[in-house]
Design an enzyme around this catalytic site. Structure first.
Site, PDB file in Angstrom:
ATOM      1  N   LEU A 197       0.420 -60.495-124.017  1.00 17.53           N
ATOM      2  CA  LEU A 197      -0.490 -59.545-124.689  1.00 17.53           C
ATOM      3  C   LEU A 197       0.032 -58.119-124.550  1.00 17.53           C
ATOM      4  O   LEU A 197      -0.692 -57.162-124.796  1.00 17.53           O
ATOM      5  CB  LEU A 197      -1.894 -59.655-124.071  1.00 17.53           C
ATOM      6  CG  LEU A 197      -2.551 -61.029-124.212  1.00 17.53           C
ATOM      7  CD1 LEU A 197      -3.832 -61.117-123.380  1.00 17.53           C
ATOM      8  CD2 LEU A 197      -2.859 -61.323-125.676  1.00 17.53           C
ATOM      9  N   GLY A 198       1.268 -57.980-124.118  1.00 17.82           N
ATOM     10  CA  GLY A 198       1.852 -56.653-123.963  1.00 17.82           C
ATOM     11  C   GLY A 198       1.921 -56.206-122.516  1.00 17.82           C
ATOM     12  O   GLY A 198       2.516 -55.182-122.212  1.00 17.82           O
ATOM     13  N   PHE A 249       1.312 -54.361-119.230  1.00 16.48           N
ATOM     14  CA  PHE A 249       0.641 -53.148-118.758  1.00 16.48           C
ATOM     15  C   PHE A 249       0.244 -52.220-119.922  1.00 16.48           C
ATOM     16  O   PHE A 249      -0.591 -51.345-119.751  1.00 16.48           O
ATOM     17  CB  PHE A 249       1.524 -52.401-117.752  1.00 16.48           C
ATOM     18  CG  PHE A 249       1.737 -53.197-116.485  1.00 16.48           C
ATOM     19  CD1 PHE A 249       0.724 -53.305-115.537  1.00 16.48           C
ATOM     20  CD2 PHE A 249       2.935 -53.865-116.249  1.00 16.48           C
ATOM     21  CE1 PHE A 249       0.904 -54.053-114.378  1.00 16.48           C
ATOM     22  CE2 PHE A 249       3.129 -54.612-115.094  1.00 16.48           C
ATOM     23  CZ  PHE A 249       2.103 -54.701-114.163  1.00 16.48           C
ATOM     24  N   PRO A 274      -1.099 -52.641-123.865  1.00 15.77           N
ATOM     25  CA  PRO A 274      -1.480 -53.607-124.895  1.00 15.77           C
ATOM     26  C   PRO A 274      -0.581 -53.517-126.125  1.00 15.77           C
ATOM     27  O   PRO A 274      -0.081 -52.438-126.460  1.00 15.77           O
ATOM     28  CB  PRO A 274      -2.905 -53.195-125.249  1.00 15.77           C
ATOM     29  CG  PRO A 274      -3.404 -52.387-124.110  1.00 15.77           C
ATOM     30  CD  PRO A 274      -2.201 -51.769-123.456  1.00 15.77           C
ATOM     31  N   LEU A 275      -0.367 -54.652-126.781  1.00 19.15           N
ATOM     32  CA  LEU A 275       0.463 -54.709-127.982  1.00 19.15           C
ATOM     33  C   LEU A 275      -0.022 -53.696-129.013  1.00 19.15           C
ATOM     34  O   LEU A 275      -1.218 -53.637-129.298  1.00 19.15           O
ATOM     35  CB  LEU A 275       0.356 -56.105-128.597  1.00 19.15           C
ATOM     36  CG  LEU A 275       1.085 -57.227-127.874  1.00 19.15           C
ATOM     37  CD1 LEU A 275       0.685 -58.578-128.459  1.00 19.15           C
ATOM     38  CD2 LEU A 275       2.583 -57.014-127.977  1.00 19.15           C
ATOM     39  N   TYR A 326       2.173 -60.437-105.731  1.00 18.81           N
ATOM     40  CA  TYR A 326       0.955 -59.859-106.289  1.00 18.81           C
ATOM     41  C   TYR A 326      -0.023 -59.535-105.164  1.00 18.81           C
ATOM     42  O   TYR A 326      -0.657 -60.411-104.603  1.00 18.81           O
ATOM     43  CB  TYR A 326       0.335 -60.806-107.323  1.00 18.81           C
ATOM     44  CG  TYR A 326       1.274 -61.203-108.448  1.00 18.81           C
ATOM     45  CD1 TYR A 326       2.345 -60.381-108.805  1.00 18.81           C
ATOM     46  CD2 TYR A 326       1.107 -62.388-109.150  1.00 18.81           C
ATOM     47  CE1 TYR A 326       3.213 -60.731-109.828  1.00 18.81           C
ATOM     48  CE2 TYR A 326       1.961 -62.748-110.180  1.00 18.81           C
ATOM     49  CZ  TYR A 326       3.019 -61.921-110.506  1.00 18.81           C
ATOM     50  OH  TYR A 326       3.880 -62.279-111.512  1.00 18.81           O
TER      51      TYR A 326
HETATM   52  N1  LIG Z   1       8.177 -63.419-114.125  1.00 25.04           N
HETATM   53  C1  LIG Z   1       7.813 -62.174-114.106  1.00 25.04           C
HETATM   54  O1  LIG Z   1       8.583 -61.286-113.766  1.00 25.04           O
HETATM   55  C2  LIG Z   1       6.443 -61.768-114.538  1.00 25.04           C
HETATM   56  C3  LIG Z   1       6.193 -60.426-114.867  1.00 25.04           C
HETATM   57  C4  LIG Z   1       4.929 -60.072-115.279  1.00 25.04           C
HETATM   58  C5  LIG Z   1       3.931 -61.020-115.364  1.00 25.04           C
HETATM   59  N2  LIG Z   1       4.192 -62.323-115.028  1.00 25.04           N
HETATM   60  C6  LIG Z   1       3.132 -63.358-115.155  1.00 25.04           C
HETATM   61  O2  LIG Z   1       2.721 -63.377-116.504  1.00 25.04           O
HETATM   62  C7  LIG Z   1       1.295 -63.287-116.568  1.00 25.04           C
HETATM   63  C8  LIG Z   1       0.898 -62.600-117.868  1.00 25.04           C
HETATM   64  O3  LIG Z   1       1.337 -61.265-117.895  1.00 25.04           O
HETATM   65  P1  LIG Z   1       0.380 -60.030-117.638  1.00 25.04           P
HETATM   66  O4  LIG Z   1      -0.889 -60.498-117.018  1.00 25.04           O
HETATM   67  O5  LIG Z   1       1.168 -59.010-116.926  1.00 25.04           O
HETATM   68  O6  LIG Z   1       0.158 -59.424-119.078  1.00 25.04           O
HETATM   69  P2  LIG Z   1      -0.650 -59.905-120.383  1.00 25.04           P
HETATM   70  O7  LIG Z   1      -1.169 -61.283-120.202  1.00 25.04           O
HETATM   71  O8  LIG Z   1       0.228 -59.597-121.531  1.00 25.04           O
HETATM   72  O9  LIG Z   1      -1.835 -58.851-120.432  1.00 25.04           O
HETATM   73  C9  LIG Z   1      -2.749 -58.704-119.417  1.00 25.04           C
HETATM   74  C10 LIG Z   1      -3.592 -57.476-119.755  1.00 25.04           C
HETATM   75  O10 LIG Z   1      -4.351 -57.728-120.934  1.00 25.04           O
HETATM   76  C11 LIG Z   1      -5.726 -57.556-120.647  1.00 25.04           C
HETATM   77  N3  LIG Z   1      -6.439 -58.619-121.367  1.00 25.04           N
HETATM   78  C12 LIG Z   1      -6.290 -59.951-121.200  1.00 25.04           C
HETATM   79  N4  LIG Z   1      -7.087 -60.622-122.057  1.00 25.04           N
HETATM   80  C13 LIG Z   1      -7.759 -59.684-122.763  1.00 25.04           C
HETATM   81  C14 LIG Z   1      -8.752 -59.733-123.789  1.00 25.04           C
HETATM   82  N5  LIG Z   1      -9.187 -60.908-124.260  1.00 25.04           N
HETATM   83  N6  LIG Z   1      -9.230 -58.574-124.289  1.00 25.04           N
HETATM   84  C15 LIG Z   1      -8.780 -57.385-123.819  1.00 25.04           C
HETATM   85  N7  LIG Z   1      -7.848 -57.270-122.859  1.00 25.04           N
HETATM   86  C16 LIG Z   1      -7.344 -58.402-122.326  1.00 25.04           C
HETATM   87  C17 LIG Z   1      -5.895 -57.664-119.163  1.00 25.04           C
HETATM   88  O11 LIG Z   1      -6.965 -56.879-118.714  1.00 25.04           O
HETATM   89  P3  LIG Z   1      -8.310 -57.528-118.105  1.00 25.04           P
HETATM   90  O12 LIG Z   1      -7.991 -57.916-116.701  1.00 25.04           O
HETATM   91  O13 LIG Z   1      -9.303 -56.432-118.230  1.00 25.04           O
HETATM   92  O14 LIG Z   1      -8.653 -58.707-118.975  1.00 25.04           O
HETATM   93  C18 LIG Z   1      -4.556 -57.113-118.673  1.00 25.04           C
HETATM   94  O15 LIG Z   1      -4.617 -55.710-118.598  1.00 25.04           O
HETATM   95  C19 LIG Z   1       0.937 -62.512-115.301  1.00 25.04           C
HETATM   96  O16 LIG Z   1      -0.420 -62.669-114.954  1.00 25.04           O
HETATM   97  C20 LIG Z   1       1.897 -63.107-114.297  1.00 25.04           C
HETATM   98  O17 LIG Z   1       1.374 -64.326-113.782  1.00 25.04           O
HETATM   99  C21 LIG Z   1       5.448 -62.701-114.636  1.00 25.04           C
END
Ligand SMILES: NC(=O)c1ccc[n+]([C@@H]2O[C@H](COP(=O)([O-])OP(=O)(O)OC[C@H]3O[C@@H](n4cnc5c(N)ncnc54)[C@H](OP(=O)(O)O)[C@@H]3O)[C@@H](O)[C@H]2O)c1
Length: 289
Positions: free
Chosen positions: A216-217, A219, A221-222, A65
Site C-alpha cells: 500500500l506504499g 510509510f 501511501p500510494l 519490529y
Molecule cells: N522484508 C522487508 O524488508 C520488509 C520491509 C517493510 C515491510 N515488510 C513487511 O511487509 C508488511 C507490509 O508493509 P507495510 O506494513 O510497511 O506497508 P503497507 O502494507 O504498504 O502499508 C501500511 C500502512 O498503510 C496503512 N493502511 C493499511 N490498511 C489501510 C486501510 N485500509 N486504509 C488506510 N490506511 C491503511 C497502515 O496504517 P494503519 O495502521 O492506520 O492501518 C500503514 O500506515 C509489513 O507489515 C512487514 O511485515 C517487510
C-alpha cells in the site's frame, strides 16, 4: 466480520506450508517508527486475534519490529498457535538505540537472531526465515553465500523449516537457490513500483512465492491519479484496488498488508477481493509503463 473464503484462496510454498494468499504484515503493530511499544497494546492484540479469526494463515513479522515487540505481541495474542498458522520471520538486521536498522549478517549474529525469534515467538522451529539483505527498499550487489549458508546450516539443525530471502536481485535469488531451496522472495513491489515484474514471472514458473512489502506504499501511501480515478469509478478505495491488482497480478503473489486497525484489516480483506476487469488491469499496468 466473518469471512469464510478469503480472496485469492491459498498457495502451497512447500510440503506442509500452505498459506492463505491474503496474509498479514505485523510491522505496523510496534510504536511510531516501528520502535518501542504500541500506544494501545490491547488494540494490537485484537488485530492479531482478528487476523486468525478471519482465516488468515500467514503472518509476516521480525524481531526488528520494536525490537521484539511484534513477536511478543504475536505470542501473547495467539500462542499456542493453530496448526494452520504459519509465522514468517526475518533476520539480518538489528535496531540501535536511535531506532536505526544496522545490518547483522555475520553467521554468529544470524544464529543469535534465530534463537531470539524462537524464544520471542515461543516456538521450537521457525516455519520460514527470510534472510534480509539489501538497503532500505532495494537490493545491493554482493554475494549472499555466507549468510545464506549459515541459515541453511540452521535449517539442517532443525531450527528453521524453510528459507526465504528479502530485498534481493534475481542473481542473488539464483545464488541462494544454489545453496538451499528458497520458498519465498520478499521485495518492495506494488502497483506503482514494479522493478520486479520479470522476477515475479520467473518465480511463478518455479512455484516460488513472491511476497511484496509496502503493497500500500508503506510509510507513504500510494500516490497516483490513475489509481485514484480507477478507485473512484469502481466505488472502491485506492487501497482496495492496489491489493486486488496484486492478487490478480500473479498466482504466486502473497499479500501481507500491514495495519494496526481492525477496521483497516477488514477493509483490506474485502478490498483484495475486488474483481478488476481486463480494461482496468490494463489501465493500472500503464502506471509504470
Ligand atoms: N522484508 C522487508 O524488508 C520488509 C520491509 C517493510 C515491510 N515488510 C513487511 O511487509 C508488511 C507490509 O508493509 P507495510 O506494513 O510497511 O506497508 P503497507 O502494507 O504498504 O502499508 C501500511 C500502512 O498503510 C496503512 N493502511 C493499511 N490498511 C489501510 C486501510 N485500509 N486504509 C488506510 N490506511 C491503511 C497502515 O496504517 P494503519 O495502521 O492506520 O492501518 C500503514 O500506515 C509489513 O507489515 C512487514 O511485515 C517487510
Amino acid at each position: 466480520m466473518t469471512v469464510t473464503t478469503l480472496p485469492g484462496g491459498s498457495f502451497t510454498m512447500a510440503e506442509g506450508l500452505t498459506v492463505s494468499r491474503m496474509g498479514y504484515g505485523a510491522m505496523q503493530l510496534a510504536g511510531p517508527g516501528v520502535f518501542g511499544p504500541p500506544d494501545d497494546r490491547d488494540a494490537a492484540i485484537a488485530v492479531l486475534r482478528e487476523v486468525v479469526e478471519l482465516g488468515i494463515t500467514h503472518i509476516d513479522t521480525s524481531d526488528f519490529y520494536g525490537p521484539y515487540i511484534t513477536n511478543e505481541l504475536i505470542r501473547e495474542a495467539l500462542h499456542p498457535y493453530p496448526d494452520s498458522l504459519h509465522i514468517v520471520t526475518k533476520v539480518g538486521a538489528l535496531r540501535d538505540a536511535e531506532g536505526g536498522w544496522p545490518h547483522a549478517r555475520e553467521p554468529e549474529q544470524l544464529r543469535q537472531a534465530v534463537h531470539d525469534n524462537l524464544t520471542h515467538l515461543g516456538l521450537d522451529a521457525l516455519d520460514v526465515v527470510n534472510l534480509r539483505l539489501g538497503g532500505f527498499d532495494s537490493p545491493e550487489p554482493g554475494s549472499v553465500a555466507e549468510p545464506f549458508t549459515a541459515l541453511a546450516e540452521m535449517q539442517q539443525d532443525g531450527l528453521i523449516k524453510h528459507l526465504g530471502i528479502s530485498t534481493v536481485s534475481a542473481e542473488q535469488v539464483a545464488e541462494a537457490q544454489s545453496i538451499a531451496p528458497v520458498v519465498c522472495v520478499q521485495n518492495f513491489y506494488n502497483v506503482a513500483h514494479r522493478d520486479d515484474d520479470d522476477l515475479i514471472d520467473s518465480l511463478a514458473a518455479q512455484g516460488i512465492a513472491y511476497v511484496p512489502y509496502f503493497p500500500l506504499g508503506g510509510f507513504s501511501p500510494l500516490q497516483s491519479d490513475t489509481l485514484d480515478a480507477v478507485a473512484d469509478r469502481l466505488g472502491a478505495t485506492p487501497m482496495a484496488v492496489a491489493l486486488a491488482w496484486l492478487l490478480q497480478r500473479s498466482p504466486n503473489m502473497l499479500l501481507i498488508p500491514g495495519t494496526s486497525s481492525v477496521d483497516h484489516l477488514h477493509q483490506n480483506v474485502s478490498g483484495a477481493g475486488l474483481e478488476l476487469s481486463g480494461d482496468v488491469l490494463e489501465e493500472l499496468n500503464s502506471l509504470v509503463s
